[in-house]
Scaffold this motif. Structure first.
Motif, PDB file in Angstrom:
ATOM      1  N   THR A  74     -50.640 -42.770  17.869  1.00 45.31           N
ATOM      2  CA  THR A  74     -51.596 -43.139  17.556  1.00 45.31           C
ATOM      3  C   THR A  74     -52.501 -42.100  17.123  1.00 45.31           C
ATOM      4  OG1 THR A  74     -52.205 -41.744  19.591  1.00 45.31           O
ATOM      5  CG2 THR A  74     -51.803 -44.185  19.802  1.00 45.31           C
ATOM      6  N   GLY A  75     -53.494 -41.702  16.295  1.00 43.35           N
ATOM      7  CA  GLY A  75     -54.447 -41.032  15.756  1.00 43.35           C
ATOM      8  C   GLY A  75     -53.532 -41.130  13.801  1.00 43.35           C
ATOM      9  N   GLN A  76     -54.151 -39.585  13.677  1.00 42.60           N
ATOM     10  CA  GLN A  76     -53.261 -38.861  12.193  1.00 42.60           C
ATOM     11  C   GLN A  76     -52.076 -39.045  11.851  1.00 42.60           C
ATOM     12  OE1 GLN A  76     -56.809 -36.228  11.705  1.00 42.60           O
ATOM     13  NE2 GLN A  76     -56.956 -37.239  10.071  1.00 42.60           N
ATOM     14  N   PRO A  77     -51.219 -39.350  10.864  1.00 45.48           N
ATOM     15  CA  PRO A  77     -49.810 -39.225  11.109  1.00 45.48           C
ATOM     16  C   PRO A  77     -49.879 -36.827  11.412  1.00 45.48           C
ATOM     17  CG  PRO A  77     -50.507 -39.926   9.247  1.00 45.48           C
ATOM     18  CD  PRO A  77     -51.864 -39.892   9.689  1.00 45.48           C
ATOM     19  N   VAL A  78     -48.856 -36.783  11.592  1.00 47.72           N
ATOM     20  CA  VAL A  78     -47.909 -35.667  11.719  1.00 47.72           C
ATOM     21  C   VAL A  78     -47.953 -34.679  10.723  1.00 47.72           C
ATOM     22  CG1 VAL A  78     -47.278 -33.746  12.715  1.00 47.72           C
ATOM     23  CG2 VAL A  78     -48.089 -36.278  14.031  1.00 47.72           C
ATOM     24  N   PRO A  79     -48.388 -33.341  10.000  1.00 50.19           N
ATOM     25  CA  PRO A  79     -48.599 -33.087   8.952  1.00 50.19           C
ATOM     26  C   PRO A  79     -46.991 -32.829   8.899  1.00 50.19           C
ATOM     27  CG  PRO A  79     -49.774 -32.182   9.914  1.00 50.19           C
ATOM     28  CD  PRO A  79     -49.748 -33.330  10.595  1.00 50.19           C
ATOM     29  N   VAL A  80     -46.138 -32.892   8.683  1.00 46.91           N
ATOM     30  CA  VAL A  80     -44.570 -32.801   9.014  1.00 46.91           C
ATOM     31  C   VAL A  80     -43.971 -31.409   7.304  1.00 46.91           C
ATOM     32  CG1 VAL A  80     -42.163 -33.081   8.772  1.00 46.91           C
ATOM     33  CG2 VAL A  80     -44.025 -34.501  10.112  1.00 46.91           C
ATOM     34  N   VAL A  81     -42.952 -30.791   7.605  1.00 49.34           N
ATOM     35  CA  VAL A  81     -42.911 -29.899   6.603  1.00 49.34           C
ATOM     36  C   VAL A  81     -41.560 -29.899   6.636  1.00 49.34           C
ATOM     37  CG1 VAL A  81     -41.623 -27.672   4.661  1.00 49.34           C
ATOM     38  CG2 VAL A  81     -44.574 -28.695   5.414  1.00 49.34           C
ATOM     39  N   ILE A  82     -40.175 -30.101   5.861  1.00 49.77           N
ATOM     40  CA  ILE A  82     -38.717 -29.853   7.105  1.00 49.77           C
ATOM     41  C   ILE A  82     -37.844 -28.955   5.667  1.00 49.77           C
ATOM     42  CG2 ILE A  82     -36.487 -31.647   6.500  1.00 49.77           C
ATOM     43  CD1 ILE A  82     -38.054 -34.160   7.071  1.00 49.77           C
ATOM     44  N   LEU A 103     -44.518 -36.645   5.460  1.00 47.73           N
ATOM     45  CA  LEU A 103     -44.063 -35.367   4.611  1.00 47.73           C
ATOM     46  C   LEU A 103     -45.112 -34.822   3.978  1.00 47.73           C
ATOM     47  CD1 LEU A 103     -41.563 -34.067   4.713  1.00 47.73           C
ATOM     48  CD2 LEU A 103     -40.416 -36.064   3.455  1.00 47.73           C
ATOM     49  N   ARG A 104     -45.041 -33.246   4.085  1.00 47.57           N
ATOM     50  CA  ARG A 104     -45.619 -32.158   2.790  1.00 47.57           C
ATOM     51  C   ARG A 104     -45.292 -31.369   1.575  1.00 47.57           C
ATOM     52  NH1 ARG A 104     -51.292 -31.144   4.624  1.00 47.57           N
ATOM     53  NH2 ARG A 104     -52.136 -33.112   6.397  1.00 47.57           N
ATOM     54  N   ALA A 105     -43.744 -31.565   2.466  1.00 45.18           N
ATOM     55  CA  ALA A 105     -42.871 -31.321   1.971  1.00 45.18           C
ATOM     56  C   ALA A 105     -41.702 -30.932   2.196  1.00 45.18           C
ATOM     57  CB  ALA A 105     -43.394 -29.141   1.337  1.00 45.18           C
ATOM     58  N   VAL A 106     -40.668 -30.284   1.331  1.00 45.98           N
ATOM     59  CA  VAL A 106     -38.810 -30.390   1.745  1.00 45.98           C
ATOM     60  C   VAL A 106     -38.174 -28.771   0.687  1.00 45.98           C
ATOM     61  CG1 VAL A 106     -37.168 -30.659   1.917  1.00 45.98           C
ATOM     62  CG2 VAL A 106     -38.955 -33.110   2.271  1.00 45.98           C
ATOM     63  N   THR A 107     -37.902 -28.403   1.630  1.00 39.90           N
ATOM     64  CA  THR A 107     -37.668 -26.997   0.979  1.00 39.90           C
ATOM     65  C   THR A 107     -35.547 -26.658   1.206  1.00 39.90           C
ATOM     66  OG1 THR A 107     -38.293 -25.856   3.047  1.00 39.90           O
ATOM     67  CG2 THR A 107     -39.497 -25.617   0.607  1.00 39.90           C
ATOM     68  N   CYS A 108     -35.622 -26.346   0.725  1.00 40.86           N
ATOM     69  CA  CYS A 108     -33.931 -26.512  -0.162  1.00 40.86           C
ATOM     70  C   CYS A 108     -33.689 -25.291   0.261  1.00 40.86           C
ATOM     71  CB  CYS A 108     -33.033 -27.036  -0.891  1.00 40.86           C
ATOM     72  SG  CYS A 108     -34.026 -28.766  -1.679  1.00 40.86           S
ATOM     73  N   VAL A 109     -31.987 -25.165   1.296  1.00 43.93           N
ATOM     74  CA  VAL A 109     -31.670 -24.012   1.895  1.00 43.93           C
ATOM     75  C   VAL A 109     -29.673 -24.099   1.813  1.00 43.93           C
ATOM     76  CG1 VAL A 109     -31.359 -24.088   4.146  1.00 43.93           C
ATOM     77  CG2 VAL A 109     -31.243 -21.445   3.118  1.00 43.93           C
ATOM     78  N   ALA A 110     -28.993 -23.482   0.806  1.00 48.11           N
ATOM     79  CA  ALA A 110     -27.163 -23.381   1.088  1.00 48.11           C
ATOM     80  C   ALA A 110     -27.779 -23.229   2.749  1.00 48.11           C
ATOM     81  CB  ALA A 110     -26.783 -22.046   0.725  1.00 48.11           C
ATOM     82  N   GLY A 111     -25.884 -24.170   2.610  1.00 46.98           N
ATOM     83  CA  GLY A 111     -25.730 -24.982   3.907  1.00 46.98           C
ATOM     84  C   GLY A 111     -24.179 -25.328   3.859  1.00 46.98           C
ATOM     85  N   ASN A 112     -24.396 -26.890   3.782  1.00 46.03           N
ATOM     86  CA  ASN A 112     -23.871 -27.894   4.623  1.00 46.03           C
ATOM     87  C   ASN A 112     -23.237 -27.967   2.642  1.00 46.03           C
ATOM     88  OD1 ASN A 112     -23.830 -29.085   6.980  1.00 46.03           O
ATOM     89  ND2 ASN A 112     -25.484 -30.174   5.638  1.00 46.03           N
TER      90      ASN A 112
END
Length: 331
Positions: free
Chosen positions: A2-10, A33-42
């Motif tokens: 409920t309430g406002q959406p949760v601000p999320v960064v992935i 979804l405020r932003a997505v950041t990328c990193v080496a991994g898979n």
């Protein structure tokens, strides 16, 4: 929720299940979804950026900024997982090149900008090796004042997958994981103990694959690629392919925390060379042991460790979100 959406960064290393997580985050009405950041991994970081932009495009996401981050761990060389996620990290599905472009700042700068600019504390969801997050915490420690919680996919209480005891994301950059655990903010560890359990039935996978809507159809194709526990697609009694949600379960737990059973426990990362490097050592003892009684005391961060999960609840949540989101996009 409920309430406002949760601000999320992935923060992600977009392979198959990171892509499933992004599709869910874009379409769940309780997440912003405020932003997505990328990193080496898979896979390598440039391919991760491309995959991330492609998924956001297929999902019908709005103007979500995407930034390129670390190309390798803090100390170790980069070690990909192409044997799991395919040469391109996305199951070699032959997806088109994205029209979107990343922003002109790096991942650490974007993370700081979005966290500090938010009018409400941000939930940070790393589904990848934790290199970007460690660099953020060391370079800009002030961000912790506006982080509600970090929910990271990583670690294991029982068996590992990269080694007998270490999970891939933590094993890939153990020093970064140790820095995250000392962040001084609430942390949830969504590890292999729950990660491997959330399997989507074959009939649902087939329905998604046959969808006319690009995002839902992509979810079905990704779910068909493999089961994260076995690196192979499991089948039902008729031989149809089931699929593991993997990283997407961590994002489901942000949207619906009640489906995850956690215990607040001391956790540390083994940084020593050898077969246990990268292990998340979770202390589940009900009372001090001999080491403590003999004065060998160490202060360990307390982490909300996921030990049980409502599989049916999260499968239903994922399917409803992706398919309803598809209908919302079309209307």
């Amino acid at each position: 929720m409920t309430g406002q959406p949760v601000p999320v960064v992935i923060d992600c290393d977009t392979g198959v299940d990171d892509a499933l997580a992004l599709l869910f985050a874009v379409r769940h009405p309780g997440l912003d979804l405020r932003a997505v950041t990328c990193v080496a991994g898979n896979t390598d970081v440039d391919q991760v950026v491309r995959n991330t932009l492609t998924v956001l495009e297929q999902a019908g996401a709005g103007d979500v900024p995407v930034a390129r981050g670390a190309r390798r761990p803090l100390i170790e060389p980069a070690r990909g997982a192409h044997h799991v996620h395919g040469r391109d990290g996305m199951g070699d599905l032959g997806l088109p090149a994205p029209r979107r472009r990343p922003v002109d700042v790096d991942a650490v700068a974007l993370l700081r900008r979005e966290i500090m600019a938010s009018d409400r504390p941000v939930t940070l969801v790393p589904t990848a090796p934790l290199t970007n997050i460690a660099l953020l915490l060391r370079t800009h420690p002030e961000v912790t004042g506006n982080i509600e919680r970090i929910v990271f996919m990583g670690g294991a209480v029982a068996a590992g997958n990269a080694t007998a005891v270490a999970e891939f994301n933590v094993w890939h950059d153990p020093e970064a994981a140790a820095i995250l655990l000392s962040a001084g903010v609430p942390i949830t560890m969504y590890g292999l103990d729950v990660f491997e359990r959330v399997i989507v039935p074959a009939a649902d996978v087939r329905r998604l694959r046959e969808s006319a809507e690009p995002g839902a159809r992509l979810a079905g194709r990704l779910l068909s690629h493999r089961d994260p526990a076995t690196y192979q697609a499991p089948s039902d009694a008729l031989g149809d392919v089931c699929g593991g949600l993997g990283d997407a379960g961590a994002v489901c737990s942000v949207a619906d925390p009640a489906g995850l059973a956690t215990h607040r426990l001391p956790v540390e990362v083994n940084l020593a060379p050898g077969p246990a490097r990268g292990q998340t050592v979770v202390d589940r003892r009900p009372r001090p042991g001999e080491a403590e009684l003999h004065g060998e005391m160490r202060e360990q961060p307390l982490v909300d460790v996921a030990l049980d999960i409502d599989v049916e609840r999260y499968v239903k949540l994922y399917l409803t979100t992706v398919e309803n989101g598809a209908r919302a996009e079309a209307s």
